[in-house]
Scaffold this active site. Structure first.
Site, PDB file in Angstrom:
ATOM      1  N   GLY A 198      -3.136  -3.733  -5.523  1.00 31.51           N
ATOM      2  CA  GLY A 198      -3.500  -4.975  -4.856  1.00 31.51           C
ATOM      3  C   GLY A 198      -2.339  -5.770  -4.304  1.00 31.51           C
ATOM      4  O   GLY A 198      -2.549  -6.818  -3.674  1.00 31.51           O
ATOM      5  N   ALA A 199      -1.102  -5.291  -4.492  1.00 32.97           N
ATOM      6  CA  ALA A 199       0.052  -6.048  -3.981  1.00 32.97           C
ATOM      7  C   ALA A 199      -0.013  -6.185  -2.464  1.00 32.97           C
ATOM      8  O   ALA A 199       0.289  -7.250  -1.905  1.00 32.97           O
ATOM      9  CB  ALA A 199       1.350  -5.376  -4.407  1.00 32.97           C
ATOM     10  N   GLY A 200      -0.402  -5.117  -1.781  1.00 27.51           N
ATOM     11  CA  GLY A 200      -0.536  -5.184  -0.330  1.00 27.51           C
ATOM     12  C   GLY A 200      -1.613  -6.152   0.104  1.00 27.51           C
ATOM     13  O   GLY A 200      -1.477  -6.842   1.123  1.00 27.51           O
ATOM     14  N   ASP A 201      -2.696  -6.232  -0.669  1.00 29.09           N
ATOM     15  CA  ASP A 201      -3.780  -7.165  -0.347  1.00 29.09           C
ATOM     16  C   ASP A 201      -3.339  -8.604  -0.598  1.00 29.09           C
ATOM     17  O   ASP A 201      -3.699  -9.510   0.162  1.00 29.09           O
ATOM     18  CB  ASP A 201      -5.027  -6.835  -1.171  1.00 29.09           C
ATOM     19  CG  ASP A 201      -5.487  -5.400  -0.960  1.00 29.09           C
ATOM     20  OD1 ASP A 201      -5.358  -4.899   0.182  1.00 29.09           O
ATOM     21  OD2 ASP A 201      -5.963  -4.782  -1.920  1.00 29.09           O
TER      22      ASP A 201
END
Length: 337
Positions: free
Chosen positions: A266-269
């Site tokens: 979820g880091a990219g989100d």
């Protein structure tokens, strides 16, 4: 047609996200393959859903368009989104298919291992006639990925939503989110991702995705290729190193922020949510993407990098997505050093 969920009490969304909401079954042990994982823990997932929650945490009114199964997992996902202040009035329950599942483990090389169950899943059955023109017309930004373009009818539903967003003057944002196991083959994935990117004003990609789509290894060269093809702003996430951004007038690397990462899911989100929140603030004066200065863009991407970094401090995407006050406090602390 699936029945719609009950209307949410939220105000009109500033950003609408469309795409998959699914159940991530996450290995309870890190550093193992799916075959070696001893057990799995249920978590709400799906990149567009994560972005919607990330925006809401940052104080941006967000709405989500999707279809989930008329089952307990679908109701769980809807409740998680609603509990996180995302407008779920455009989510629908589908009786003909179940909510998608993704089994996930973090291998010892730091890469994630995926196995998907969606043959088909409910999100793949979203229909064009289930897209509300009035709902989209009220927003300022429309965000989507490429997964909903894999098959019909969700492909046509996504294209209709993008067309409506374009008609009503929304900023169109895309994170193509490469997941090769979901496509029939690499060529279909390439064609689908190029379609998704070609419709957008703003594109966020990883280094791997940029190389896959452009055939170029260099971040700067690949970004220039996307700009030449019609994208107005390219953002390339570089993990702990930060990101690179490029418009027709400005481009630069923006450093990342060192943290002791627990889980990169979820880091990219989180990064996308931070980027869109920052752009909404900057564009509120009527500027276009090409009008943004290097100083403005570097502030936006410093904020996005911080949001992405903070998302790695807890297990799971949605539980880890930060609030605006957490991001601002973090930036104050790291910029003092």
């Amino acid at each position: 047609m699936g029945k719609a969920t009950s209307a949410n009490q939220n105000a009109i969304p500033q950003v609408i996200c469309l795409g998959e909401a699914l159940i991530d079954m996450v290995s309870t042990v890190s550093g193992v393959s799916l075959m070696e994982a001893p057990a799995f823990k249920k978590a709400a997932g799906g990149a567009p859903a994560n972005v919607a929650v990330g925006l809401a945490r940052l104080g941006v009114k967000a709405g989500f368009i999707s279809k989930v199964g008329d089952d307990d997992f679908g109701r769980f996902l809807t409740r998680v989104l609603r509990d996180n202040s995302v407008d779920t009035s455009q989510m629908r329950f589908e009786k003909a298919a179940r909510t998608a599942l993704a089994f996930v483990s973090l291998r010892d090389d730091g890469e994630r291992d995926f196995m998907f169950y969606r043959h088909p899943s409910a999100d793949m059955l979203l229909r064009p006639e289930e897209i509300s023109p009035d709902y989209i017309a009220q927003a300022r930004v429309f965000h989507y990925g490429s997964i909903s373009l894999i098959g019909e009818p969700s492909r046509s539903a996504t294209l209709r939503a993008v067309d409506l967003a374009r008609t009503h003057g929304l900023l169109i944002s895309c994170d193509p989110n490469l997941r090769l196991p979901l496509w029939n083959d690499a060529q279909q994935a390439l064609d689908g991702m190029k379609t998704a990117i070609g419709l957008a004003d703003l594109v966020k990609v990883s280094e791997e995705e940029l190389a896959f789509v452009t055939g170029l290894d260099g971040v700067e060269e690949g970004s220039q290729k996307l700009l030449a093809d019609g994208v107005q702003l390219v953002a390339v996430s570089l993990g702990a190193r930060g990101c690179y951004y490029a418009t027709h007038k400005a481009r630069n690397y923006v450093r990342g922020w060192p943290v002791e990462a627990v889980d990169t899911t979820g880091a990219g989100d989180g990064f996308v949510a931070g980027m869109l929140a920052g752009l909404l603030d900057a564009l509120s004066c009527g500027q276009d993407l090409d009008d943004l200065s290097a100083v403005q863009l570097e502030g936006i991407f410093a904020f996005a990098n911080a949001a992405g970094a903070l998302t790695t401090l807890k297990r799971g995407a949605i539980p880890a997505l930060p609030t605006r006050s957490q991001v601002e406090r973090f930036l104050q602390e790291v910029q003092r050093v």
